[in-house]
Write an enzyme that holds these catalytic residues in place. Structure first.
Site, mmCIF file in Angstrom:
data_model
loop_
_atom_site.group_PDB
_atom_site.id
_atom_site.type_symbol
_atom_site.label_atom_id
_atom_site.label_comp_id
_atom_site.label_asym_id
_atom_site.label_seq_id
_atom_site.Cartn_x
_atom_site.Cartn_y
_atom_site.Cartn_z
ATOM 1 N N GLY A 158 0.813 -1.205 0.000
ATOM 2 C CA GLY A 158 0.000 0.000 0.000
ATOM 3 C C GLY A 158 0.842 1.248 0.000
ATOM 4 C CB VAL A 201 0.813 10.692 4.353
ATOM 5 C CG1 VAL A 201 1.261 12.145 4.169
ATOM 6 C CG2 VAL A 201 -0.687 10.614 4.571
ATOM 7 C CG ASP A 249 -1.875 9.176 12.456
ATOM 8 O OD1 ASP A 249 -3.086 9.427 12.646
ATOM 9 O OD2 ASP A 249 -1.401 8.915 11.335
#
EC number: 2.7.11.1
Length: 1008
Positions: free
Chosen positions: A695, A698, A816
């Site tokens: 994948g 960012v 996060d």
């Protein structure tokens, strides 16, 4: 004959029921033959019933005893009335005189034996035997063989020297007190000696016997409940000297106030006393006998006779008791009233055996007040050889003196235990001896000692002294009272039995054993001690259990393959009470996680399916609506975390093609945005063979590869974007990962492991352990709109808290945390926190309103207040809710909306917190009222709604349970999860639960 009978006393305790019958016959020597024959026909049935009763109960099973016992007394009431009247009329029969010569012989033998025993006892005393064995020995010495004679003689105190000469002449009625006392002496002797003959007794006498045993049980009853006790005491008081009356009133007052519930505890301690110092009881029952006999009052005599034969019966159990000095008080717990009848007796002894240390203590205490009294009496009391009148006076004086002392002594807590022990030994040595012949008594101790048998004796003796006509009415009255009592006894027994379910025979008294009610001033105090001690013992027990649990956990944590057993019922409470070290907690949780991993290797999908089944109703009804309410920002169309990106769509975009197909790609490693163009099959750093594409995030994209240098071990390679900012971020992540890995060499804290890093085509590459999916994918695949099983959520929460613990140790904020940044292994049992690209040192917390993904953003970030580890805790709370429900907790479209949703759950944010926020003006007016900014659905313009108060409207528990029909164990865990989330999702970070507290929470600690 006499010689043959002496051993029979010892060896045949089971004959004692019959013996007691016989003894009553002898006692009632006054009953003329013809009278007894007349009655014989009248009471034939009763007689046989009574005899068969005793035979039956010699060896009958405990259930039979129980059953018969319940009904026996009801049918005896009327008999008792008749019997009492009959016994009043009876005179003394000379029938037994022939046996008296034998008795005299036997008496001499007994005296010799007693002398020897006294010497033995003295030796024991002088040797200050303080060991448990010493006590037991002494118990044996004053055991069943002697008990009959010793106790009878002691009962008849100072007249033992004249016994042998007076035995023959004693059967005539004499009005003077001494002669009646002597008569009772000889009678008691006869009784004990001729136990073995007793079965042969004639009919009329047997009837008298029945009466006697009955009235005995009545008398016993009398001594049972404090309230009743006080009645009879009142009557006795009438005839006492004023001082005695006053004293006994005090006693009675004390005894009466607690009434029946205390009676139970009193009886407990009394029964204990009885067990431990049979001597004391004997003296008590002796007093009872004397008390109830007056020259004028044949009725009183017959009653006494009865009580005596009962006492005799009680001797066997008492002897047993003496031999087993440590017996559980628990059986005496229920009211003494409980089992008066012979049927109860056999059931008692086995029970007596199991005395816990705690209980032994208790019994020690309850015994000691009596023993102490005895000692104090010994020093103070005048010589025993006073005339009865004088004795009475001196006794009353003594009693006055002793009363405060007894009260002082009676607080058992104040006495040191060894003191009590030594006293107990002394009393045991002393009392058996003191009851024997005067000669021996002289040898062993001053006559004074004989006086001081027990508080009970003291308080009873006045009653004995009062031979006034009033006594007669009292006898009558007490008899009727006893009858009444026997009626209520059954109900009370039933009640007490239901209270004490564990032990049918708890608190039962063998027939003839009297509850020593008069020591109630001691016992009342003791009631509370007993309960407190129970509490302390309980606390101690729990502490030991906790230690055992902790030990288990320590061993298990050390052995990584083992796991925590499920014993601890409430580890949370136990850990808290111990305030365990954080390491203990962490090790325990780590062990729990390993156990979960081992047990649930193949069960993840099954458990999720089970949850799906529970949710079937909800899904059918309204799942479509719910999807609209919670917009999914991770929908399939634009999900950059989809499992395998080498799909047709991505191939069309040119990603994942083998670079051999297009040689032009060779020089063009990086796309316009700085991402590395991945080519399946290429080798990175000459060792990592890329076989899949995971994948793109960012900061980077991630590929799967096999490490040729490590036997094709699978790894995940994160290739950072090639621009200055991203490189800088990548290096920061590398630094944090190294720090975390160094702080957790054993990999217990569930942060992703970094193997190494390298540069490839100017891209920083980080090599990680391979993990299959993130929790977002897991939720999508297995728990869409349903969530995961509570077991999985519990295990994941444990692991996340461990990760937070490690972050805090390293002073790092992840900043996060969300399901996308939590990876799981193939079996979905172990998770790892990953993606430290947003992490920062706790001191470097720049105030920015867009830190953390919005749905997981803590309110302090939104209002611009300073923040710390609490922001990660908030994110974990949101994640846990999402894992269990499959829905996002706060799906806010904006920061303002996020605040509104959070306050809908928790109420308005505290003003103190709002004032500290840099961005408070964006969301609150000058009066700190919340300004809710929403888009008008019609005009599609922003409108501001000022909300001065916001009441919590969201029901977290209802959202968690939904429409599931949960089994009880799961429902309990969901309630615990709700409680945990409530504490995690506090708007004020200062009030938010800490990591250690979270690790100790019941949801984490208690297994399902």
């Amino acid at each position: 004959m006499a010689a043959a009978e002496a051993p029979s006393l010892r060896e045949q305790p089971e004959m004692e029921d019959a013996n007691s019958e016989k003894s009553v016959n002898e006692e009632n020597g006054e009953v003329s033959e013809d009278q007894s024959q007349n009655k014989h026909s009248r009471h034939k049935k009763k007689k046989h019933k009574h005899r068969s009763k005793h035979k039956k109960h010699k060896h009958s099973s405990e259930e039979d005893k129980d059953r018969k016992h319940k009904h026996k007394h009801k049918h005896k009431k009327h008999k008792r009335k008749e019997v009492a009247d009959a016994s009043d009329k009876e005179g003394m029969s000379p029938a037994k005189r022939t046996k008296l010569d034998d008795l005299a012989l036997l008496e001499d033998l007994e005296k010799q034996r007693a002398l020897i025993k006294a010497e033995l006892d003295n030796e024991l005393m002088e040797g200050k035997v303080q060991s448990g064995m010493g006590l037991i020995l002494q118990g044996y010495e004053s055991g069943s063989e002697e008990e009959g004679e010793i106790h009878e003689k002691a009962r008849n105190g100072n007249r033992s020297s004249t016994r042998s000469s007076s035995t023959k002449g004693k059967l005539e009625l004499v009005d003077n007190k001494n002669s009646t006392k002597k008569r009772s002496k000889s009678r008691s002797k006869e009784r004990t000696r001729h136990r073995s003959d007793k079965k042969k007794s004639k009919g009329g006498v047997e009837i008298v016997k029945e009466k006697a045993t009955r009235s005995k049980s009545k008398e016993r009853k009398k001594s049972k409940s404090p309230s009743k006790r006080s009645k009879s005491q009142d009557e006795a008081r009438k005839s006492k000297s004023p001082t005695l009356r006053r004293r006994s009133q005090e006693k009675v007052g004390k005894a009466r106030s607690p009434v029946d519930d205390k009676a139970k505890v009193e009886d407990k301690s009394k029964a204990k006393d009885r067990k431990k110092s049979p001597v004391i009881n004997e003296s008590r029952s002796r007093d009872r006998g004397k008390k109830s006999r007056s020259p004028v009052d044949l009725r009183g005599k017959s009653k006494d006779r009865r009580s005596r034969s009962k006492e005799r019966k009680s001797k066997r159990p008492e002897a047993d008791k003496e031999k087993k000095p440590v017996k559980s008080p628990s059986k005496d717990a229920s009211s003494g009233k409980e089992n008066r009848s012979p049927s109860r007796r056999p059931g008692r002894s086995p029970k007596r055996r199991s005395l816990s240390p705690k209980q032994r203590d208790k019994s020690r205490r309850s015994r000691s007040p009596l023993v102490n009294d005895r000692r104090s009496k010994q020093s103070k009391s005048p010589s025993r050889t006073l005339s009865p009148g004088r004795r009475a006076k001196s006794r009353s004086l003594e009693r006055k003196r002793r009363e405060p002392e007894r009260r002082r002594l009676s607080s058992p807590r104040t006495r040191p235990r060894d003191d009590i022990l030594s006293r107990r030994e002394r009393s045991k040595d002393a009392s058996p001896i003191s009851r024997w012949s005067p000669a021996r008594r002289r040898a062993s101790r001053s006559p004074v000692r004989r006086r001081s048998r027990s508080p009970l004796r003291r308080s009873r003796s006045p009653r004995r002294r009062s031979r006034s006509p009033r006594r007669r009415d009292r006898g009558r009255r007490s008899r009727s009272r006893l009858r009444r009592r026997s009626r209520s006894r059954g109900g009370r027994r039933r009640r007490s039995r239901s209270k004490v379910k564990e032990d049918k025979f708890k608190g039962s008294l063998s027939e003839g054993m009297k509850v020593e009610q008069e020591s109630s001033s001691d016992d009342n105090l003791e009631d509370f001690d007993v309960e407190e001690e129970d509490e302390e013992a309980l606390i101690e027990q729990r502490r030991i259990q906790r230690q055992a649990i902790v030990q288990k956990y320590k061993y298990l944590a050390d052995d990584s393959n083992l796991s925590v057993p499920s014993e601890p019922s409430s580890p949370q409470s136990s850990t808290r009470s111990r305030s365990p070290s954080p390491d203990d907690i962490l090790e325990r949780v780590a062990a729990d996680v390993k156990e979960y991993e081992r047990e649930n290797v193949d069960t993840f999908e099954a458990s999720v399916k089970a949850k799906h089944n529970l949710m079937a109703v909800e899904q059918n009804n309204g799942s479509s609506q719910k999807k609209l309410l919670a917009p999914d920002m991770f929908t399939e169309s634009d999900d950059m975390f989809a499992a395998y990106f080498d799909s047709a769509r991505l191939r069309a975009a040119g990603i994942g093609k083998d670079f051999k197909e297009n040689p032009n790609l060779r020089d063009n490693w990086t796309d316009a945005e700085g991402y590395y163009r991945v080519n399946i099959g290429e080798v990175l750093d000459k060792r990592y063979n890329v076989y899949g594409y995971t994948g793109q995030g960012v900061f980077s994209n991630v590929v799967r590869a096999r490490d040729n240098a490590r036997a094709n071990q699978e790894v995940a390679v994160k290739i950072i974007r090639n621009n200055e900012l991203m490189q800088k971020t990548g290096l920061k992540e590398l630094e944090f990962l190294k720090k975390l890995n160094d702080a957790d060499p054993d990999d217990k804290f569930h942060c992703l492991r970094l193997f190494r890093h390298f540069y490839h085509k100017q891209h920083l590459c980080l090599v990680f352990e391979p993990l299959s999916m993130n929790l977002r994918e897991v939720l999508k695949k297995y728990g869409k709109d349903v969530g995961l099983h509570i077991k999985a959520v519990r295990s994941y929460s444990q692991q996340l808290f461990l990760a937070l613990k490690l972050l805090k140790r390293c002073n790092i904020l992840h900043a996060d945390i969300k399901p996308d940044n939590i990876l799981v292994n193939e079996s979905k049992t172990i998770l790892k926190l990953c993606d430290f690209g947003s992490a920062s040192h706790v001191a470097d917390n720049d105030i920015t309103p867009y830190l953390v993904s919005r749905f997981y953003r803590a309110p302090e970030i939104i209002i611009g207040k300073s923040y710390d580890y609490g922001i990660d805790m908030w994110s974990v709370g949101c994640t846990l809710y999402e894992l269990y429900t499959g829905k996002i907790l706060f799906p806010g479209k904006t920061n303002n909306h996020m605040l509104k949703l959070a306050m809908d759950l928790k109420g308005k944010m505290p003003n103190k917190m709002i004032r500290k926020g840099v961005f408070k003006d964006q969301h609150f007016d000058q009066n700190l009222n919340f300004m809710y900014i929403e888009v008008d659905k019609v005009t599609e313009r922003e409108k501001v709604t000022v909300m001065s108060t916001i009441n919590p409207t969201k029901d977290l528990l209802a959202d968690l349970i939904g429409c599931q029909r949960l089994p009880e164990d799961q429902r309990k865990k969901v309630h615990q999860l709700k409680d945990l989330l409530d504490q995690i999702l506090m708007l004020d970070p200062a009030k938010r639960i800490s990591i250690n507290q979270a690790l100790q929470h019941a949801f984490i600690q208690e297994k399902i």
